[in-house]
Motif scaffolding. Structure first.
Motif, PDB file in Angstrom:
ATOM      1  N   UNK A 121      62.830  77.586  31.965  1.00  0.00           N
ATOM      2  CA  UNK A 121      64.425  76.615  32.091  1.00  0.00           C
ATOM      3  C   UNK A 121      64.198  76.199  33.060  1.00  0.00           C
ATOM      4  N   UNK A 122      63.268  76.225  34.241  1.00  0.00           N
ATOM      5  CA  UNK A 122      62.828  75.143  36.061  1.00  0.00           C
ATOM      6  C   UNK A 122      61.694  74.155  35.353  1.00  0.00           C
ATOM      7  N   UNK A 123      61.747  74.252  34.110  1.00  0.00           N
ATOM      8  CA  UNK A 123      60.261  73.643  33.525  1.00  0.00           C
ATOM      9  C   UNK A 123      59.182  73.289  34.235  1.00  0.00           C
ATOM     10  N   UNK A 124      58.165  74.823  34.439  1.00  0.00           N
ATOM     11  CA  UNK A 124      57.309  75.059  35.529  1.00  0.00           C
ATOM     12  C   UNK A 124      55.910  75.616  34.623  1.00  0.00           C
ATOM     13  N   UNK A 125      56.578  75.651  33.297  1.00  0.00           N
ATOM     14  CA  UNK A 125      55.633  76.657  32.033  1.00  0.00           C
ATOM     15  C   UNK A 125      55.143  74.748  31.640  1.00  0.00           C
ATOM     16  N   UNK A 207      47.799  99.366  20.724  1.00  0.00           N
ATOM     17  CA  UNK A 207      48.263  98.316  20.419  1.00  0.00           C
ATOM     18  C   UNK A 207      48.076  97.953  21.361  1.00  0.00           C
ATOM     19  N   UNK A 208      47.007  96.518  22.106  1.00  0.00           N
ATOM     20  CA  UNK A 208      46.763  96.348  23.206  1.00  0.00           C
ATOM     21  C   UNK A 208      47.555  93.630  22.447  1.00  0.00           C
ATOM     22  N   UNK A 209      48.321  94.145  24.122  1.00  0.00           N
ATOM     23  CA  UNK A 209      48.968  92.826  24.356  1.00  0.00           C
ATOM     24  C   UNK A 209      48.260  92.618  25.231  1.00  0.00           C
ATOM     25  N   UNK A 210      48.011  90.742  25.449  1.00  0.00           N
ATOM     26  CA  UNK A 210      47.436  90.075  25.918  1.00  0.00           C
ATOM     27  C   UNK A 210      48.291  88.990  26.657  1.00  0.00           C
ATOM     28  N   UNK A 211      48.951  88.744  27.554  1.00  0.00           N
ATOM     29  CA  UNK A 211      49.753  87.455  27.869  1.00  0.00           C
ATOM     30  C   UNK A 211      49.597  86.528  29.269  1.00  0.00           C
ATOM     31  N   UNK A 212      48.917  85.647  28.671  1.00  0.00           N
ATOM     32  CA  UNK A 212      48.765  84.384  29.468  1.00  0.00           C
ATOM     33  C   UNK A 212      49.343  83.285  29.883  1.00  0.00           C
ATOM     34  N   UNK A 213      49.751  83.431  31.028  1.00  0.00           N
ATOM     35  CA  UNK A 213      50.706  82.873  31.179  1.00  0.00           C
ATOM     36  C   UNK A 213      50.593  81.870  32.344  1.00  0.00           C
ATOM     37  N   UNK A 214      50.436  79.851  32.256  1.00  0.00           N
ATOM     38  CA  UNK A 214      50.274  78.939  32.873  1.00  0.00           C
ATOM     39  C   UNK A 214      51.319  78.194  33.198  1.00  0.00           C
ATOM     40  N   UNK A 215      51.209  78.208  34.722  1.00  0.00           N
ATOM     41  CA  UNK A 215      52.212  76.821  34.684  1.00  0.00           C
ATOM     42  C   UNK A 215      51.742  74.888  35.380  1.00  0.00           C
ATOM     43  N   UNK A 216      52.631  74.483  35.937  1.00  0.00           N
ATOM     44  CA  UNK A 216      52.318  73.698  35.869  1.00  0.00           C
ATOM     45  C   UNK A 216      51.456  73.471  37.672  1.00  0.00           C
ATOM     46  N   UNK A 217      50.447  72.379  37.420  1.00  0.00           N
ATOM     47  CA  UNK A 217      49.268  72.244  38.267  1.00  0.00           C
ATOM     48  C   UNK A 217      50.592  71.669  40.008  1.00  0.00           C
ATOM     49  N   UNK A 218      49.705  72.433  41.563  1.00  0.00           N
ATOM     50  CA  UNK A 218      50.802  71.795  42.558  1.00  0.00           C
ATOM     51  C   UNK A 218      50.822  70.532  42.721  1.00  0.00           C
ATOM     52  N   UNK A 219      51.753  69.332  43.572  1.00  0.00           N
ATOM     53  CA  UNK A 219      51.821  67.988  43.310  1.00  0.00           C
ATOM     54  C   UNK A 219      50.785  67.720  44.162  1.00  0.00           C
ATOM     55  N   UNK A 220      50.319  68.810  45.076  1.00  0.00           N
ATOM     56  CA  UNK A 220      49.789  68.120  46.388  1.00  0.00           C
ATOM     57  C   UNK A 220      48.625  68.899  46.270  1.00  0.00           C
ATOM     58  N   UNK A 224      46.887  75.926  40.305  1.00  0.00           N
ATOM     59  CA  UNK A 224      47.479  76.219  39.022  1.00  0.00           C
ATOM     60  C   UNK A 224      47.952  77.644  39.011  1.00  0.00           C
ATOM     61  N   UNK A 225      49.544  77.864  39.016  1.00  0.00           N
ATOM     62  CA  UNK A 225      50.119  79.429  38.620  1.00  0.00           C
ATOM     63  C   UNK A 225      49.901  79.816  37.389  1.00  0.00           C
ATOM     64  N   UNK A 226      49.027  80.467  38.009  1.00  0.00           N
ATOM     65  CA  UNK A 226      49.071  81.750  36.138  1.00  0.00           C
ATOM     66  C   UNK A 226      48.810  83.063  36.338  1.00  0.00           C
ATOM     67  N   UNK A 227      49.390  83.860  35.481  1.00  0.00           N
ATOM     68  CA  UNK A 227      49.295  85.524  35.330  1.00  0.00           C
ATOM     69  C   UNK A 227      49.224  85.960  33.620  1.00  0.00           C
ATOM     70  N   UNK A 228      48.239  86.637  34.475  1.00  0.00           N
ATOM     71  CA  UNK A 228      47.313  87.241  32.831  1.00  0.00           C
ATOM     72  C   UNK A 228      47.983  89.016  32.798  1.00  0.00           C
TER      73      UNK A 228
END
Length: 266
Positions: A121-125, A207-220, A224-228
């Protein structure tokens, strides 16, 4: 029949009651569903005046009857792999908007789905990868993947890696979590969310579910934001669905009180 039993056991506490039950195999309803609650023709759902229709049958039911369901009530799609078909997704989104009913996508085994949707929604994904690992006997595969002889697998084996859209028709019963992720990550969608399907004979009851989320790079800083995350879901040997997923569906149903003519992740 888990949800039927759950509603009959605890529904009164949450002001939830059965309007009808339909099953592709009629005899499966004979023991646990009273005669007056059995529905034999899905074209008659409007006559039952349900507030919410919960589909947990097969993706083909969503493709064929989804618009009709949304014309009658809110719809919780328990087989979101059906939405990998672009025409189906477009038609159901349009019908929800037209009728003012909500198209609900249950989180199922997807951990952090609401957070993924907020990023979209924030367009940061910028990236999302979902890896599902199960015992070879837990897979029900179709299309090209059905040609694989899973009985000969003796070590961890990647069956597929690529866009979720192509995977959903080949494993419609196994990758609903990935389909839910693609709907949550709506700025990426089924073509840009990456799914990895792994068969591992060393996991007979998990059952294993691995999720890797990557955000947009910081402008300065360009950081890069990420969650696993990893979800380890107990499962009966050979089961398509893990044990904890059933409880998750019940929790999703209790959220479905109407959120307007749109898609809502629950």
């Amino acid at each position: 029949m888990y949800l039927v039993d759950q509603i009959q056991r605890e529904g009164e506490k949450y002001n939830v009651e059965l309007a009808f039950v339909w099953n592709r195999t009629t005899k499966n309803m004979e023991k646990g569903v009273k005669q007056h609650l059995q529905l034999h023709n899905l074209e008659e759902v409007k006559e039952r005046r349900a507030d919410l229709i919960v589909e947990v049958a097969h993706p083909s039911i969503v493709r064929t009857h989804g618009e009709h369901f949304l014309s009658a009530a809110h719809l919780l799609v328990g087989s979101p792999t059906a939405l990998a078909d672009e025409d189906t997704e477009r038609r159901l989104r349009g019908r929800a908007k037209m009728c003012g009913h909500t198209l609900y996508i249950p989180s199922g085994a997807l951990w952090g789905g609401e957070d993924i949707m907020r990023m979209a929604d924030r367009e940061t994904l910028s990236g999302l990868k979902v890896t599902m690992t199960k015992h070879p006997e837990s897979f029900k595969l179709e299309g090209d993947l059905s040609k694989r002889d899973l009985s000969v697998i003796r070590e961890r084996t990647v069956l597929y890696e690529g866009p979720v859209r192509q995977l959903c028709p080949m494993a419609p019963n196994n990758v609903n979590t990935m389909a839910a992720a693609a709907m949550a990550a709506h700025t990426l969608g089924f073509d840009k969310v990456i799914g990895v399907l792994v068969a591992d004979p060393s996991l007979p009851d998990w059952h294993l579910v691995d999720i890797e989320v990557t955000g947009s790079a910081h402008e300065k800083t360009a950081q890069v934001f990420s969650v696993r995350t990893r979800r380890s879901n107990p499962a009966a040997p050979g089961a398509v669905t893990g044990a904890a997923t059933f409880g998750s569906f019940w929790s999703s149903i209790l959220v479905c009180r109407g959120h307007g003519g749109r898609v809502f992740f629950c």
